[in-house]
Design a protein around this motif. Sequence first.
Motif, PDB file in Angstrom:
ATOM      1  N   LEU A 220      10.142   3.992  -2.831  1.00  0.00           N
ATOM      2  CA  LEU A 220      10.763   4.321  -4.096  1.00  0.00           C
ATOM      3  C   LEU A 220      10.888   5.632  -4.424  1.00  0.00           C
ATOM      4  CD1 LEU A 220       8.342   1.676  -5.998  1.00  0.00           C
ATOM      5  CD2 LEU A 220      10.573   1.272  -5.032  1.00  0.00           C
ATOM      6  N   TRP A 221      11.860   6.212  -3.845  1.00  0.00           N
ATOM      7  CA  TRP A 221      12.040   7.736  -3.869  1.00  0.00           C
ATOM      8  C   TRP A 221      12.776   8.231  -5.133  1.00  0.00           C
ATOM      9  CZ3 TRP A 221       9.735  10.402  -0.507  1.00  0.00           C
ATOM     10  CH2 TRP A 221       9.581   9.748   1.247  1.00  0.00           C
ATOM     11  N   SER A 222      13.458   7.190  -5.726  1.00  0.00           N
ATOM     12  CA  SER A 222      13.647   7.619  -7.197  1.00  0.00           C
ATOM     13  C   SER A 222      12.118   8.010  -8.034  1.00  0.00           C
ATOM     14  CB  SER A 222      14.338   6.793  -8.016  1.00  0.00           C
ATOM     15  OG  SER A 222      13.624   5.376  -7.849  1.00  0.00           O
ATOM     16  N   LEU A 223      11.451   7.292  -7.859  1.00  0.00           N
ATOM     17  CA  LEU A 223      10.139   7.270  -8.434  1.00  0.00           C
ATOM     18  C   LEU A 223       9.142   8.592  -8.048  1.00  0.00           C
ATOM     19  CD1 LEU A 223       8.342   3.884  -8.963  1.00  0.00           C
ATOM     20  CD2 LEU A 223       9.652   5.174 -10.647  1.00  0.00           C
ATOM     21  N   VAL A 224       9.602   9.013  -6.749  1.00  0.00           N
ATOM     22  CA  VAL A 224       8.765  10.306  -6.480  1.00  0.00           C
ATOM     23  C   VAL A 224       9.505  11.379  -7.117  1.00  0.00           C
ATOM     24  CG1 VAL A 224       8.850  11.819  -4.391  1.00  0.00           C
ATOM     25  CG2 VAL A 224       8.390   9.272  -4.213  1.00  0.00           C
TER      26      VAL A 224
ATOM     27  N   GLY B 111       6.658   6.964  -1.819  1.00  0.00           N
ATOM     28  CA  GLY B 111       7.752   7.116  -0.776  1.00  0.00           C
ATOM     29  C   GLY B 111       7.326   6.497   0.271  1.00  0.00           C
ATOM     30  N   PHE B 112       6.789   7.404   1.358  1.00  0.00           N
ATOM     31  CA  PHE B 112       6.374   7.146   2.407  1.00  0.00           C
ATOM     32  C   PHE B 112       4.753   7.134   2.627  1.00  0.00           C
ATOM     33  CE2 PHE B 112       5.390   7.785   7.009  1.00  0.00           C
ATOM     34  CZ  PHE B 112       5.759   6.725   7.416  1.00  0.00           C
ATOM     35  N   PRO B 113       3.818   6.234   2.702  1.00  0.00           N
ATOM     36  CA  PRO B 113       2.512   6.073   2.638  1.00  0.00           C
ATOM     37  C   PRO B 113       1.910   6.618   4.076  1.00  0.00           C
ATOM     38  CG  PRO B 113       3.040   4.053   3.050  1.00  0.00           C
ATOM     39  CD  PRO B 113       4.525   4.724   2.777  1.00  0.00           C
TER      40      PRO B 113
ATOM     41  N   SER C  49       0.295  -2.529  -0.345  1.00  0.00           N
ATOM     42  CA  SER C  49       0.572  -2.676  -1.855  1.00  0.00           C
ATOM     43  C   SER C  49       0.104  -1.366  -2.618  1.00  0.00           C
ATOM     44  CB  SER C  49      -0.406  -3.807  -2.038  1.00  0.00           C
ATOM     45  OG  SER C  49      -1.629  -3.631  -2.010  1.00  0.00           O
ATOM     46  N   HIS C  50       0.408  -1.483  -3.621  1.00  0.00           N
ATOM     47  CA  HIS C  50       0.182   0.113  -4.242  1.00  0.00           C
ATOM     48  C   HIS C  50      -1.240   0.029  -4.661  1.00  0.00           C
ATOM     49  CE1 HIS C  50       1.140   3.180  -7.170  1.00  0.00           C
ATOM     50  NE2 HIS C  50       0.148   2.654  -8.013  1.00  0.00           N
ATOM     51  N   ASP C  51      -2.002  -1.223  -5.303  1.00  0.00           N
ATOM     52  CA  ASP C  51      -3.225  -1.114  -5.543  1.00  0.00           C
ATOM     53  C   ASP C  51      -4.198  -0.606  -4.578  1.00  0.00           C
ATOM     54  OD1 ASP C  51      -2.381  -1.831  -8.059  1.00  0.00           O
ATOM     55  OD2 ASP C  51      -3.655  -4.090  -7.920  1.00  0.00           O
ATOM     56  N   ALA C  52      -3.968  -1.115  -3.262  1.00  0.00           N
ATOM     57  CA  ALA C  52      -4.614  -0.553  -2.265  1.00  0.00           C
ATOM     58  C   ALA C  52      -4.598   0.929  -1.759  1.00  0.00           C
ATOM     59  CB  ALA C  52      -4.282  -1.640  -1.044  1.00  0.00           C
ATOM     60  N   GLY C  53      -3.386   1.473  -2.112  1.00  0.00           N
ATOM     61  CA  GLY C  53      -3.415   2.819  -2.044  1.00  0.00           C
ATOM     62  C   GLY C  53      -4.316   3.811  -2.708  1.00  0.00           C
ATOM     63  N   HIS C  54      -4.933   3.076  -3.796  1.00  0.00           N
ATOM     64  CA  HIS C  54      -6.303   3.763  -4.357  1.00  0.00           C
ATOM     65  C   HIS C  54      -7.358   3.454  -3.610  1.00  0.00           C
ATOM     66  CE1 HIS C  54      -4.039   4.237  -8.509  1.00  0.00           C
ATOM     67  NE2 HIS C  54      -3.541   3.122  -8.008  1.00  0.00           N
ATOM     68  N   LEU C  55      -7.427   4.181  -2.454  1.00  0.00           N
ATOM     69  CA  LEU C  55      -8.349   4.239  -1.294  1.00  0.00           C
ATOM     70  C   LEU C  55      -9.764   4.158  -1.723  1.00  0.00           C
ATOM     71  CD1 LEU C  55      -6.717   6.046   1.592  1.00  0.00           C
ATOM     72  CD2 LEU C  55      -6.945   3.465   1.312  1.00  0.00           C
TER      73      LEU C  55
ATOM     74  N   THR D 290      -4.767  11.547  -0.197  1.00  0.00           N
ATOM     75  CA  THR D 290      -4.116  11.524   0.955  1.00  0.00           C
ATOM     76  C   THR D 290      -4.515  12.575   1.761  1.00  0.00           C
ATOM     77  OG1 THR D 290      -2.506  13.213   0.234  1.00  0.00           O
ATOM     78  CG2 THR D 290      -2.057  10.869  -0.500  1.00  0.00           C
ATOM     79  N   LEU D 291      -4.281  12.559   3.222  1.00  0.00           N
ATOM     80  CA  LEU D 291      -4.852  13.332   4.141  1.00  0.00           C
ATOM     81  C   LEU D 291      -4.064  14.904   3.874  1.00  0.00           C
ATOM     82  CD1 LEU D 291      -4.563  11.366   7.531  1.00  0.00           C
ATOM     83  CD2 LEU D 291      -6.519  12.070   6.057  1.00  0.00           C
ATOM     84  N   ILE D 292      -2.749  14.787   3.572  1.00  0.00           N
ATOM     85  CA  ILE D 292      -1.967  16.159   3.332  1.00  0.00           C
ATOM     86  C   ILE D 292      -2.683  16.798   1.923  1.00  0.00           C
ATOM     87  CG2 ILE D 292       0.041  17.112   2.504  1.00  0.00           C
ATOM     88  CD1 ILE D 292       1.528  14.962   4.281  1.00  0.00           C
ATOM     89  N   THR D 293      -2.720  16.136   0.774  1.00  0.00           N
ATOM     90  CA  THR D 293      -3.474  16.991  -0.363  1.00  0.00           C
ATOM     91  C   THR D 293      -4.805  17.149  -0.108  1.00  0.00           C
ATOM     92  OG1 THR D 293      -3.479  14.405  -1.222  1.00  0.00           O
ATOM     93  CG2 THR D 293      -1.694  15.686  -1.952  1.00  0.00           C
TER      94      THR D 293
END
Length: 228
Positions: free
Chosen positions: A10-14, A56-58, A79-85, A162-165
Amino acid sequence: MNHNEPAYGLWSLVIINSLVFILFAFSFARPKTSRDWRSFGMFSAFLVALFSEMYGFPLTLYLLMPWLTRNFPGIDFLSHDAGHLLETILGWKVNPHWGLFHVISNFLIAGGFWLLAAAWRVLYKAQARGQLALEGPYARVRHPQYVGFVLIMLGFLLQWPTLITLLMFPILLLVYMKLAKREERELLAHFGDAYRVYCAKTPAFLPWLARRSLDIPTDAPPSSGKPS
């Protein structure tokens, strides 16, 4: 947690989220000097990296997928919820948007933006008078705007690590400390003993520290500067 709705690509949201938060911070920070723009640019890069993985890209999830699926079977990590690691790894059976980490994150982000706004108002008045900024947040710490940026970034890290941040965060801390030291030397040269007395009474970043956290040089080349 119900993980059944993929939420990436969802790059528009990015773009939208990055612009909203960057412009919001810009309205408070008001960068002017090259140093201001460097600190603001690094903060902006952090937000872009964050939202790129959030919508965008996880990248972090893909890199950790073998470990995650092995240790946490049955979870759809795309899924989005699982991204809250943090909530997912701890096994908290709650909507992560109402979880403890997310709530603390919201307070840190809101507090960071409030600090940026409060510091800018004091700084603007002091600059107009050619004086040191000594009131409001500047009565507690010497660099409230840097502290505000760090609070916002820390809040987002709790919300969506995230690893980058995670790699960028300590690097940005070191860069902000380096910029602050350079700023201290310039202000000492410009304001002399008045700034030296202020430094002796006011910590650089952490208001509960009784002593200053940066060494102030006794001599510095003449220069002009402003607090951040």
